[in-house]
Design an enzyme around this catalytic site. Structure first.
Site, PDB file in Angstrom:
ATOM      1  N   ASN A 143       0.672  -1.233   0.172  1.00 23.47           N
ATOM      2  CA  ASN A 143       0.192  -0.136   0.141  1.00 23.47           C
ATOM      3  C   ASN A 143       0.722   1.248  -0.057  1.00 23.47           C
ATOM      4  OD1 ASN A 143      -1.859   1.883   0.416  1.00 23.47           O
ATOM      5  ND2 ASN A 143      -2.667   1.162   2.186  1.00 23.47           N
ATOM      6  N   ASN A 148      -5.628   6.569  -0.998  1.00 24.99           N
ATOM      7  CA  ASN A 148      -6.734   5.943  -2.152  1.00 24.99           C
ATOM      8  C   ASN A 148      -7.493   4.667  -1.731  1.00 24.99           C
ATOM      9  OD1 ASN A 148      -4.815   4.032  -2.404  1.00 24.99           O
ATOM     10  ND2 ASN A 148      -4.004   4.913  -4.379  1.00 24.99           N
ATOM     11  N   ASP A 149      -7.140   4.184  -0.618  1.00 24.94           N
ATOM     12  CA  ASP A 149      -7.772   2.857  -0.018  1.00 24.94           C
ATOM     13  C   ASP A 149      -9.372   2.999  -0.235  1.00 24.94           C
ATOM     14  OD1 ASP A 149      -5.031   2.677   0.568  1.00 24.94           O
ATOM     15  OD2 ASP A 149      -5.607   2.186   2.698  1.00 24.94           O
ATOM     16  N   GLY A 168      -6.002  -2.464   0.540  1.00 25.32           N
ATOM     17  CA  GLY A 168      -5.279  -1.073   0.061  1.00 25.32           C
ATOM     18  C   GLY A 168      -4.244  -1.043  -0.939  1.00 25.32           C
ATOM     19  N   ASP A 170      -1.683  -0.736  -4.017  1.00 26.84           N
ATOM     20  CA  ASP A 170      -1.819  -0.032  -5.113  1.00 26.84           C
ATOM     21  C   ASP A 170      -0.626   0.013  -6.002  1.00 26.84           C
ATOM     22  OD1 ASP A 170      -0.377   1.552  -3.628  1.00 26.84           O
ATOM     23  OD2 ASP A 170      -1.894   2.553  -2.779  1.00 26.84           O
ATOM     24  N   ASP A 335      -6.869 -13.817 -19.533  1.00 26.51           N
ATOM     25  CA  ASP A 335      -7.648 -14.784 -18.527  1.00 26.51           C
ATOM     26  C   ASP A 335      -8.504 -15.889 -19.123  1.00 26.51           C
ATOM     27  OD1 ASP A 335      -8.373 -15.040 -15.655  1.00 26.51           O
ATOM     28  OD2 ASP A 335     -10.351 -14.135 -16.166  1.00 26.51           O
ATOM     29  N   GLU A 364      -4.462 -18.306 -20.546  1.00 24.85           N
ATOM     30  CA  GLU A 364      -4.604 -19.267 -19.261  1.00 24.85           C
ATOM     31  C   GLU A 364      -5.482 -20.340 -19.705  1.00 24.85           C
ATOM     32  OE1 GLU A 364      -6.671 -19.074 -14.902  1.00 24.85           O
ATOM     33  OE2 GLU A 364      -7.430 -18.202 -16.201  1.00 24.85           O
TER      34      GLU A 364
HETATM   35 CA    CA Z   1      -3.817   2.331  -1.217  1.00 25.05          CA
END
Ligand code: CA
Length: 598
Positions: A143, A148-149, A168, A170, A335, A364
């Site tokens: 984090n 920005n959480d 959180g 980033d 994906d 994948e």
């Molecule tokens: Ca964050």
């Protein structure tokens, strides 16, 4: 006079009805995607998805030298307009306006930006077997920006005590630790998706995308993603984008107002995929099972996108090209590859490769035998006539071997013999060196858990993985012995990296913050990785393997300049004697060698 009166009357009448018309039919523009593009692309055609109230009943007009409207497509939903443009190479870069007319009256405008394609936007070297990929989940790695959480525009708020909640992490946190990864000897990062996933829960995994043109604000801004790529490139490292084309998140803006019913696969009631990928090549598969596999939803929160809808396919294709061109991505991981429409995906891949001929793309394909994996690799000759465009695949069967081999003794098909047997099947692959190899990822049990924290076994797994054919991918935290039990849920195999959060009680990114045993493994992995970087013999050398005996597996990698002997001793005693006479073919020309570990 009478004639003039009539004319005036009818003019007012038309004007009047127009006002009524546009007032009752409000016309607005909410989105134009993409809102920017480049001049000088190999494919000169561009699709603009324009979304807004009743925009579909308008007539678009563009007055930009070099640009022609080639097609205007309307769907059953009048809130969409698909505008197809031809952008010639002599178009000038700039900010432009597209006007929308109704009965010759300009009723809406949209802004659109054109850049000149950069000379150096071509991918110089995508990821190959000379690289080692570090897979991380951004929410769980570090984090870097606690501010920005939580954001006002996203539903799920942080809760670090919930294993399935947002913690959180980033983009800033990744950038903060690039030097750690560089020191370890990593050359390439694969981050799980970073695009907006504004679902109410489980959004931390970020595979339920709700905006394809926007980095999730809890990870940062689009510019931060570009900065991540730049910071990697400064360190001579690469970035792999995790592309999700099979499904989007249920909260995606278009789900509330679909362009038409064929945009996603729909059933009378929620229908989950049967996850039986074999139906896609099983010569005896029923249409019923095939349909459920491809078109069923991965989860009720993830609507299954229909890549056979040509507008959607074009949208998805342009989206990934936009991110490559915008951010300077070096490679792509796709994906749930087989769950997409396999013919449509060939078109998507061809379009990407047309713009970036040197790019590597790995899909994948989570199936359990080499025959099935090879079906998806470009160049495979398949009996059903399917010819895939996917350059790289993932060696899931090898992962399962890692999971069991070190906990067993050798026999006909157990212990280290499993590795030997596995590689004998490489003849089935068009390109065995362009296969991602790994002993775990973000969806599987953690290796350290499976071997109950036995550092010897983890060392053996790393040394094998980093010297056999293919492109090694390692999973964040295993280098410091992180554990996680898949039986306790995905959250447990995606724990936070210790030291990634400002108030963590220790920082395992630093030598001082690691335990003695963690440093032992970290230094072991670091040694092999840094040695591997400059040893082409491991990247492209020929492999010669010997049948395992008494829990010892020996193979060689060699080229004209070097020969590397890899010995794996899966035995309780550390030191054992190896009779070298068996390996005469490989070592007869050498009188000395050196041990890269010691
Ligand atoms: Ca964050």
């Amino acid at each position: 006079m009478t004639q003039l009166k009539k004319l005036i009357i009818s003019f007012f009448f038309i004007a009047f009805t127009n006002i009524i018309f546009s007032e009752t039919l409000k016309i607005s523009i909410n989105r134009i995607e993409p809102s920017s593009w480049w001049i000088g692309m190999n494919n000169k055609e561009l699709q603009l998805l324009i979304y807004g109230k009743n925009i579909g009943i308008t007539e678009p007009s563009i007055n930009i030298p070099g640009i022609k409207i080639t097609n205007i497509c309307r769907t059953k939903n009048s809130n969409y307009l698909f505008l197809y443009l031809y952008i010639s190479d002599d178009t000038k870069a700039g900010n432009y306006e597209i006007s929308f007319f109704l009965n010759k009256k300009n009723v809406a405008k949209a802004n659109f930006q054109l850049f000149q394609r950069k000379q150096d936007s071509q991918i110089k070297k995508s990821f190959t077997s000379s690289d080692v990929i570090y897979l991380l989940m951004p929410d769980r790695f570090s984090n870097g920006n606690p501010l920005n959480d939580a954001t006002s525009e996203t539903f799920e708020k942080p809760n670090r005590s919930n294993p399935n909640g947002r913690h959180g992490g980033d983009i800033e946190g990744i950038i903060d630790h690039l030097d750690y990864l560089k020191e370890l000897g990593i050359t390439t990062i694969w981050s799980t998706p970073l695009l907006e996933d504004n679902m109410n829960e489980y959004s931390y995994h970020t595979y339920a995308i709700t905006d394809y043109y926007k980095i999730d604000p809890r990870y940062g801004k689009n510019e931060d993603y570009k900065r991540l790529a730049d910071e990697l490139h400064k360190r001579n490292m690469k970035l792999i984008f995790d592309l999700v084309t099979n499904h989007c998140g249920y909260n995606h803006w278009w789900i509330k107002d679909l362009p038409d019913s064929t945009w996603i696969h729909q059933f009378d009631k929620f229908t989950r995929t049967n996850y039986q990928v074999s139906t896609l090549y099983d010569p005896y598969a029923s249409d019923y099972d095939k349909n459920i596999c491809s078109n069923g939803w991965f989860d009720n929160s993830m609507p299954d996108l229909n890549q056979n809808n040509s507008h959607l396919l074009k949208y998805l294709t342009q989206n990934i090209i936009w991110w490559i061109e915008y951010a300077g991505i070096d490679g792509i991981r796709i994906d749930t590859y087989p769950y997409n429409d396999k013919i449509a995906m060939n078109e998507l891949l061809k379009s990407i490769i047309k713009e970036y001929p040197t790019i590597n793309i790995v899909g994948e394909c989570w199936v359990s035998t080499p025959q099935e994996i090879s079906y998806w690799q470009k160049g495979a000759i398949n009996k059903d006539g399917y010819s895939s465009e996917l350059p790289a695949v993932m060696d899931f069967p090898l992962m399962y071997i890692f999971h069991s081999a070190f906990n067993e003794d050798d026999s006909w098909n157990s212990g280290l013999r499993r590795f030997y047997n596995h590689f004998t099947l490489d003849f089935i692959y068009p390109n065995p060196n362009n296969i991602l190899i790994f002993f775990e990822n973000h969806d599987t049990p953690r290796f350290n858990e499976l071997v109950n924290g036995d550092i010897r076994k983890t060392k053996m797994a790393y040394s094998l993985l980093l010297t056999i054919r293919g492109i090694p991918q390692i999973y964040y935290g295993t280098e410091i012995l992180m554990r996680g039990d898949k039986n306790k849920g995905d959250g447990d195999i995606r724990r936070d990296f210790p030291g990634g959060w400002p108030n963590d009680n220790r920082n395992a990114f630093s030598e001082e913050g690691r335990t003695k045993e963690e440093n032992e493994l970290f230094n072991y992995v670091k040694k092999i990785l840094n040695w591997r970087i400059n040893n082409e013999v491991i990247h492209t050398g020929k492999t010669v393997q010997y049948l395992p005996e008494n829990n010892i597996y020996v193979f060689f990698r060699c080229n004209d300049n070097k020969t590397v002997m890899v010995i794996t001793n899966n035995h309780n005693t550390e030191k054992r004697k190896v009779d070298l006479s068996r390996y005469c073919q490989m070592i007869k020309n050498f009188s000395i060698g050196y041990d890269i570990i010691t």
